[in-house]
Design a protein around this motif. Structure first.
Motif, PDB file in Angstrom:
ATOM      1  N   TYR A 232      22.751  32.649  -5.381  1.00  0.00           N
ATOM      2  CA  TYR A 232      21.820  32.904  -4.290  1.00  0.00           C
ATOM      3  C   TYR A 232      22.107  34.255  -3.661  1.00  0.00           C
ATOM      4  N   THR A 233      23.394  34.614  -3.441  1.00  0.00           N
ATOM      5  CA  THR A 233      23.747  35.885  -2.824  1.00  0.00           C
ATOM      6  C   THR A 233      23.413  37.059  -3.740  1.00  0.00           C
ATOM      7  N   LYS A 234      23.745  36.946  -5.020  1.00  0.00           N
ATOM      8  CA  LYS A 234      23.458  38.025  -5.959  1.00  0.00           C
ATOM      9  C   LYS A 234      21.959  38.274  -6.056  1.00  0.00           C
ATOM     10  N   SER A 235      21.188  37.218  -6.097  1.00  0.00           N
ATOM     11  CA  SER A 235      19.745  37.403  -6.210  1.00  0.00           C
ATOM     12  C   SER A 235      19.179  38.069  -4.958  1.00  0.00           C
ATOM     13  N   ASN A 236      19.737  37.722  -3.787  1.00  0.00           N
ATOM     14  CA  ASN A 236      19.264  38.369  -2.557  1.00  0.00           C
ATOM     15  C   ASN A 236      19.636  39.848  -2.539  1.00  0.00           C
ATOM     16  N   LEU A 237      20.844  40.181  -2.996  1.00  0.00           N
ATOM     17  CA  LEU A 237      21.246  41.587  -3.038  1.00  0.00           C
ATOM     18  C   LEU A 237      20.351  42.384  -3.969  1.00  0.00           C
ATOM     19  N   VAL A 238      20.021  41.796  -5.089  1.00  0.00           N
ATOM     20  CA  VAL A 238      19.136  42.490  -6.028  1.00  0.00           C
ATOM     21  C   VAL A 238      17.780  42.735  -5.397  1.00  0.00           C
ATOM     22  N   ARG A 239      17.258  41.719  -4.689  1.00  0.00           N
ATOM     23  CA  ARG A 239      15.957  41.883  -4.047  1.00  0.00           C
ATOM     24  C   ARG A 239      16.012  42.956  -2.959  1.00  0.00           C
ATOM     25  N   ILE A 240      17.106  42.984  -2.178  1.00  0.00           N
ATOM     26  CA  ILE A 240      17.225  43.966  -1.107  1.00  0.00           C
ATOM     27  C   ILE A 240      17.305  45.381  -1.672  1.00  0.00           C
ATOM     28  N   CYS A 241      18.127  45.549  -2.719  1.00  0.00           N
ATOM     29  CA  CYS A 241      18.247  46.885  -3.324  1.00  0.00           C
ATOM     30  C   CYS A 241      16.929  47.335  -3.923  1.00  0.00           C
ATOM     31  N   LEU A 242      16.233  46.444  -4.563  1.00  0.00           N
ATOM     32  CA  LEU A 242      14.948  46.795  -5.155  1.00  0.00           C
ATOM     33  C   LEU A 242      13.936  47.159  -4.084  1.00  0.00           C
ATOM     34  N   GLY A 243      13.956  46.416  -2.969  1.00  0.00           N
ATOM     35  CA  GLY A 243      13.050  46.745  -1.875  1.00  0.00           C
ATOM     36  C   GLY A 243      13.374  48.097  -1.257  1.00  0.00           C
ATOM     37  N   ALA A 244      14.689  48.414  -1.134  1.00  0.00           N
ATOM     38  CA  ALA A 244      15.066  49.707  -0.565  1.00  0.00           C
ATOM     39  C   ALA A 244      14.621  50.855  -1.462  1.00  0.00           C
ATOM     40  N   VAL A 245      14.776  50.692  -2.773  1.00  0.00           N
ATOM     41  CA  VAL A 245      14.344  51.746  -3.700  1.00  0.00           C
ATOM     42  C   VAL A 245      12.846  51.963  -3.593  1.00  0.00           C
ATOM     43  N   ILE A 246      12.097  50.870  -3.536  1.00  0.00           N
ATOM     44  CA  ILE A 246      10.636  50.998  -3.419  1.00  0.00           C
ATOM     45  C   ILE A 246      10.260  51.669  -2.107  1.00  0.00           C
ATOM     46  N   LEU A 247      10.973  51.337  -1.021  1.00  0.00           N
ATOM     47  CA  LEU A 247      10.681  51.944   0.289  1.00  0.00           C
ATOM     48  C   LEU A 247      10.945  53.435   0.263  1.00  0.00           C
ATOM     49  N   VAL A 248      12.076  53.850  -0.368  1.00  0.00           N
ATOM     50  CA  VAL A 248      12.388  55.281  -0.451  1.00  0.00           C
ATOM     51  C   VAL A 248      11.327  56.014  -1.254  1.00  0.00           C
ATOM     52  N   LEU A 249      10.886  55.420  -2.327  1.00  0.00           N
ATOM     53  CA  LEU A 249       9.844  56.045  -3.137  1.00  0.00           C
ATOM     54  C   LEU A 249       8.545  56.190  -2.361  1.00  0.00           C
ATOM     55  N   LEU A 250       8.194  55.162  -1.587  1.00  0.00           N
ATOM     56  CA  LEU A 250       6.975  55.249  -0.790  1.00  0.00           C
ATOM     57  C   LEU A 250       7.074  56.323   0.277  1.00  0.00           C
ATOM     58  N   VAL A 251       8.234  56.433   0.939  1.00  0.00           N
ATOM     59  CA  VAL A 251       8.428  57.467   1.956  1.00  0.00           C
ATOM     60  C   VAL A 251       8.319  58.848   1.325  1.00  0.00           C
ATOM     61  N   GLY A 252       8.925  59.016   0.137  1.00  0.00           N
ATOM     62  CA  GLY A 252       8.838  60.307  -0.541  1.00  0.00           C
ATOM     63  C   GLY A 252       7.413  60.669  -0.905  1.00  0.00           C
ATOM     64  N   LEU A 253       6.665  59.692  -1.387  1.00  0.00           N
ATOM     65  CA  LEU A 253       5.269  59.949  -1.749  1.00  0.00           C
ATOM     66  C   LEU A 253       4.440  60.309  -0.527  1.00  0.00           C
TER      67      LEU A 253
END
Length: 298
Positions: A232-253
């Motif tokens: 459960y913890t690993k899956s949440n960390l993966v989701r958080i990291c993936l969301g952060a990467v997507i957020l950074v990409l959106l801010v850059g765009l």
């Protein structure tokens, strides 16, 4: 027959009662024997087989009968070194104890296999199914046989013998784990019921069950524990990291788009606030107060 009355003298020793019971037991019906074929009653041509009759200890005589030919042997066993078509048929046995004969055993059908070409065996919808699913095992032959038999490895008797031509379906409804195993089928003719084909290639039926190693995620209301908590913890960390990467990409765009729109917008604003050109100056006309007239201007 008349009922026998056993009178017991109370002065006699108790051994008299035991003797009376033993005499009465001997006069009862004899138990029927059992008849078996080793290693199996389905014998490939040329292979050995032994038919054995088993009764209680102390039997005086055994009789082994072949019912179709009406031949019999006064012996407990029949050893066949190489199976031939002449040995097939229905057998039974009995034994003699004193002057009494036992009831006959259950009949044993000795079958020769490999007389004809083997059929094929298939499973629909698949050889691997979940519990509760219906499965059909189909036995097909290239010859016009009207009899088919399906055997499961480890069972003593056939699964079923339907009457069909060229092929037969063996339905298994609501399969369970007990249906898992290796199956083979045979084809033969009702005119020669003890001369069978060679067995089909083995078919392995697997009834799959839910894997016990599967990780079940806890409900939102239940706190995760043990291995499930780690997953459960690993899956949440993966989701958080993936969301952060997507957020950074959106801010850059968004920043790139804003920067690209900034330059043409600045030029438009500057052009809008540029000072107007001066108005052209005109000569002052002489008024009547100067003593002049318009006609005298020239």
């Amino acid at each position: 027959t008349h009922a026998e009355v056993l009178v017991i003298d109370p002065l006699l020793p108790s051994s008299g009662l035991c003797l009376g019971q033993a005499i009465q037991a001997q006069k009862g019906p004899l138990p029927k024997p059992s008849l078996q074929a080793r290693p199996s009653s389905l014998v490939p041509l040329g292979k050995p087989v032994t038919i054995s009759c088993q009764g209680p200890p102390g039997a005086d005589l055994y009789r082994l009968e072949e019912l179709i030919s009406r031949k019999y042997l006064d012996q407990a066993e029949l050893s066949i070194s190489a199976m031939e078509q002449r040995f097939v048929g229905r057998y039974r046995c009995s034994y003699q104890s004193g002057t009494s004969w036992s009831p006959p055993s259950n009949q044993l059908e000795l079958v020769a296999t490999g007389v004809f070409t083997k059929p094929s065996l298939s499973a629909q919808p698949s050889t691997a199914v979940a519990p509760g699913v219906d499965v059909t095992l189909r036995c097909q032959s290239q010859y016009s046989f009207d009899q088919f038999a399906l055997y499961k490895e480890g069972d003593t008797g056939p699964f079923e013998t339907p009457e069909r031509w060229y092929q037969a379906d063996f339905p298994i409804t609501t399969v369970t784990a007990a249906h898992s195993g290796t199956y083979r089928c045979y084809s033969f003719s009702s005119r020669s019921p003890y001369l069978w084909s060679a067995p089909s290639d083995p078919l392995e039926l697997v009834v799959t069950e839910t894997s016990r190693n599967a990780t079940i995620l806890p409900k939102e209301s239940d706190p995760p524990t043990g291995l499930a908590f780690q997953y459960y913890t690993k899956s949440n960390l993966v989701r958080i990291c993936l969301g952060a990467v997507i957020l950074v990409l959106l801010v850059g765009l968004l920043a790139e788009d804003w920067h690209s729109r900034k330059k043409p917008l600045t030029h438009q604003v500057r052009a809008g606030h540029r000072p107007l050109p001066p108005l052209p100056q005109t000569q002052k006309s002489h008024s009547c107060q100067d003593g002049g007239r318009p006609d005298d201007h020239n």
